[in-house]
Design an enzyme around this catalytic site. Structure first.
Site, short mmCIF file in Angstrom:
data_model
loop_
_atom_site.label_atom_id
_atom_site.label_comp_id
_atom_site.label_asym_id
_atom_site.label_seq_id
_atom_site.Cartn_x
_atom_site.Cartn_y
_atom_site.Cartn_z
N THR A 64 1.35 6.86 0.86
CA THR A 64 0.54 5.75 0.34
C THR A 64 0.68 5.61 -1.16
O THR A 64 1.03 6.57 -1.86
CB THR A 64 -0.95 5.99 0.67
OG1 THR A 64 -1.71 4.83 0.31
CG2 THR A 64 -1.53 7.17 -0.10
N SER A 88 0.82 -1.22 0.00
CA SER A 88 0.00 0.00 0.00
C SER A 88 0.85 1.26 0.00
O SER A 88 0.31 2.37 0.06
CB SER A 88 -0.91 0.04 1.23
OG SER A 88 -1.82 -1.02 1.20
N THR A 132 -1.65 1.61 4.44
CA THR A 132 -1.10 2.96 4.34
C THR A 132 -0.55 3.41 5.69
O THR A 132 -1.19 3.19 6.72
CB THR A 132 -2.21 3.95 3.92
OG1 THR A 132 -2.49 3.70 2.56
CG2 THR A 132 -1.80 5.40 4.09
N THR A 180 -6.44 6.21 7.59
CA THR A 180 -6.15 5.15 6.62
C THR A 180 -7.48 4.57 6.16
O THR A 180 -8.50 4.73 6.82
CB THR A 180 -5.26 4.05 7.26
OG1 THR A 180 -5.01 3.04 6.29
CG2 THR A 180 -5.91 3.43 8.48
N GLY A 181 -7.45 3.92 5.01
CA GLY A 181 -8.69 3.34 4.48
C GLY A 181 -9.16 4.10 3.25
O GLY A 181 -8.37 4.76 2.58
N GLY A 204 -10.09 6.69 1.06
CA GLY A 204 -9.86 8.13 1.15
C GLY A 204 -11.07 8.97 0.82
O GLY A 204 -11.26 10.05 1.38
N ARG A 223 -6.40 9.42 -10.00
CA ARG A 223 -7.10 9.51 -8.71
C ARG A 223 -6.13 9.91 -7.59
O ARG A 223 -5.04 9.37 -7.47
CB ARG A 223 -7.75 8.16 -8.39
CG ARG A 223 -8.56 8.13 -7.09
CD ARG A 223 -7.75 7.59 -5.94
NE ARG A 223 -8.55 7.41 -4.73
CZ ARG A 223 -8.05 7.13 -3.54
NH1 ARG A 223 -6.75 6.98 -3.39
NH2 ARG A 223 -8.83 6.98 -2.50
N VAL A 224 -6.55 10.85 -6.78
CA VAL A 224 -5.79 11.24 -5.58
C VAL A 224 -6.70 11.00 -4.38
O VAL A 224 -7.89 11.34 -4.43
CB VAL A 224 -5.37 12.73 -5.66
CG1 VAL A 224 -4.77 13.20 -4.35
CG2 VAL A 224 -4.38 12.94 -6.80
N GLY A 225 -6.15 10.43 -3.33
CA GLY A 225 -6.96 10.13 -2.14
C GLY A 225 -6.82 11.20 -1.07
O GLY A 225 -6.45 12.34 -1.34
N ASP A 226 -7.12 10.80 0.14
CA ASP A 226 -7.07 11.72 1.27
C ASP A 226 -5.65 11.97 1.78
O ASP A 226 -5.37 12.99 2.39
CB ASP A 226 -7.89 11.15 2.44
CG ASP A 226 -7.32 9.80 2.90
OD1 ASP A 226 -7.07 8.93 2.03
OD2 ASP A 226 -7.11 9.61 4.11
C1 SD4 Z 1 -6.28 6.40 -0.09
N1 SD4 Z 1 -6.33 6.43 2.31
O1 SD4 Z 1 -5.57 6.65 -1.06
C2 SD4 Z 1 -5.61 5.90 1.16
C3 SD4 Z 1 -5.58 4.42 1.12
C4 SD4 Z 1 -5.25 3.76 2.40
O2 SD4 Z 1 -4.69 1.92 3.59
O3 SD4 Z 1 -5.18 4.35 3.44
N2 SD4 Z 1 -5.04 2.48 2.44
O4 SD4 Z 1 -7.50 6.49 -0.11
#
Ligand code: SD4
Length: 337
Positions: free
Chosen positions: A215, A95, A197, A248-249, A251, A225-228
Site C-alpha cells: 500500500t 492506493s 490497498t 484494507t481500510g 490501518g 505515518r505507518v499503517g497496518d
Molecule cells: C493503511 N490499510 O495504510 C492501509 C490503507 C488501505 O485501502 O488499506 N487503504 O492504513
C-alpha cells in the site's frame, strides 16, 4: 481441536452465505477423500479447494496474475508476490505503489509485507522511490536476519539488492494532491472511500499458504505515518495449518485489534472465515463510537480454501482466482444505515 474436526465444524457465516456458498459447496465436494500432510507439523489435513488466490477489492488483474502462477504449478509465495506487483506497477491504482497518493507533504511512502508457509515474514515501511516494495519485503524475509526495515534503511537495502529508484508521484497523483492542499486543513484523509490497498492470500497445489499486502497508505497522511499493512498480525497473517487473513481500510483501526491475527485465531477456534471476519469487524465497531466515519474490510481464507469477507460500509469487494475463473464478489457489510 484436531485439524479434521476443525474442517468438519466449519460453518458458513450469515452475511457471506449468499456470496460464497456455491464455492464452499464446491470446496467441500472437492475435498472428499483427499489427504495431505503439513510438512511442518506432520498433522494430516484434508485437501481443500485449491489452488486459489483472493485479494481485496476489484483487482482482477492481480488475481489473474497470481492464478497464472498457481495454474502453472507455481507456489503460493510467488503467486502473491507476482499478483500484488501488478497493482504496484499500475499507476491508476492510487492506493498502491507507483501513482499512489502521497503523504500531505507530497511524498509517496510505501508499506508492504509478505509471509510464507513457514511463518517467515518480511516487511518494509515508509519506503520511498521503489516501485515494488513487496519484492523488497520478500528480500528482507529471505536475505536478512530481520523482519521489518523502514525508511532510509529500507531504501539502502533495496538499492543494495539491485532495485532502482524512480519517482512514484505521477502527474495525476500530484495534481490530486495539489487540489487537496488548496481545499484541505492539512489533515490526513480518514474516510470510507479512497481505498484500493491490495492484500492477497493464496493456497497452491500442495495446500501451502502465503500472503502479501502492499500500500501507499492513507491519503495525505502525516510524514512518517505507518499503517497496518506492513505489521505482522494486523495487515496480514498466515498460519499454514489454519489459514490466513488480510486487511484494507483505515490501518489505525486494524492495528488496535491486531485484526488479521485475530481472524486466524478465531478460525483456529473453529469459526469459518466469514464468521471470523464478522467478529473482527464487530470488535472494531464496539470499540469506536465513530466507526461510521471509517472503512475497514477483512478477507480470510482457511486451509480448506473457504473464503470470508466483511467490512463496515458497503462497497468493499474481493477478487478471486479459482478453477481457472476470475470473479469479483461484494463483501457483506455492517453499516446498513
Ligand atoms: C493503511 N490499510 O495504510 C492501509 C490503507 C488501505 O485501502 O488499506 N487503504 O492504513
Amino acid at each position: 481441536m484436531k485439524r479434521r474436526d476443525f474442517i468438519k465444524n466449519v460453518v458458513v457465516g450469515t452475511a457471506g452465505l449468499a456470496i460464497a456458498s456455491p464455492l464452499l459447496a464446491a470446496g467441500n465436494r472437492k475435498s472428499a477423500g483427499k489427504e495431505t500432510h503439513s510438512r511442518k507439523s506432520g498433522i494430516k489435513a484434508s485437501a481443500g479447494n485449491w489452488p486459489v488466490a483472493v485479494c481485496t477489492w476489484n483487482l482482477k488483474n492481480a488475481v489473474a496474475k497470481a492464478g497464472e502462477v498457481l495454474k502453472s504449478g507455481g507456489n503460493s509465495l510467488d503467486a502473491v508476490e507476482q499478483g500484488t506487483m501488478v497493482e504496484e506497477a499500475d499507476e491508476t491504482n492510487m492506493s498502491v505503489g507507483k501513482g499512489g497518493r502521497p503523504d500531505r507533504d507530497g511524498h509517496v511512502t510505501l508499506d508492504a509485507c509478505i509471509m510464507n508457509k513457514n511463518g517467515d515474514y518480511g516487511a518494509v515501511a515508509y519506503l520511498q522511490n521503489i516501485v515494488h516494495p513487496i519484492s523488497v519485503a520478500r528480500k528482507v524475509m529471505e536475505k536478512t536476519p530481520h523482519a521489518i526495515l523502514a525508511g532510509a534503511g529500507a531504501l539502502q537495502f533495496a538499492k543494495e539488492q539491485g532495485f532502482t529508484e524512480e519517482n512514484l508521484l505521477t502527474e495525476a497523483s500530484e495534481k490530486a494532491w495539489k487540489e487537496w492542499l488548496q481545499k484541505s486543513e492539512y489533515k490526513p484523509v480518514i474516510n470510507i472511500e479512497n481505498h484500493d490497498t491490495i492484500g492477497m492470500l493464496a493456497i497452491d497445489k500442495n495446500g501451502d499458504i502465503s500472503g502479501a499486502c502492499t500500500t501507499s497508505g492513507l491519503s495525505y497522511k502525516m510524514a512518517g505515518r505507518v499503517g497496518d499493512s506492513p505489521i505482522i498480525g494486523s495487515g496480514l497473517f498466515v498460519d499454514n495449518e489454519i489459514g490466513c487473513a488480510t486487511a484494507t481500510g483505515v490501518g489505525e483501526e486494524v492495528l488496535k485489534i491486531v485484526g488479521s491475527f485475530l481472524i486466524v485465531e478465531l478460525m483456529r477456534q473453529g469459526k469459518s472465515p466469514q464468521q471470523a471476519c464478522e467478529e473482527a469487524i464487530g470488535r472494531i465497531i464496539s470499540r469506536n463510537p465513530k466507526y461510521r466515519e471509517v472503512q475497514v474490510g477483512f478477507l480470510a481464507l482457511n486451509k480448506n480454501g473457504d473464503v470470508g469477507a466483511y467490512c463496515i460500509h458497503e462497497g468493499y469487494t474481493y477478487s478471486m482466482f479459482r478453477n481457472g475463473e476470475i470473479t469479483n464478489t461484494a463483501s457483506g457489510f455492517f453499516n446498513k444505515i
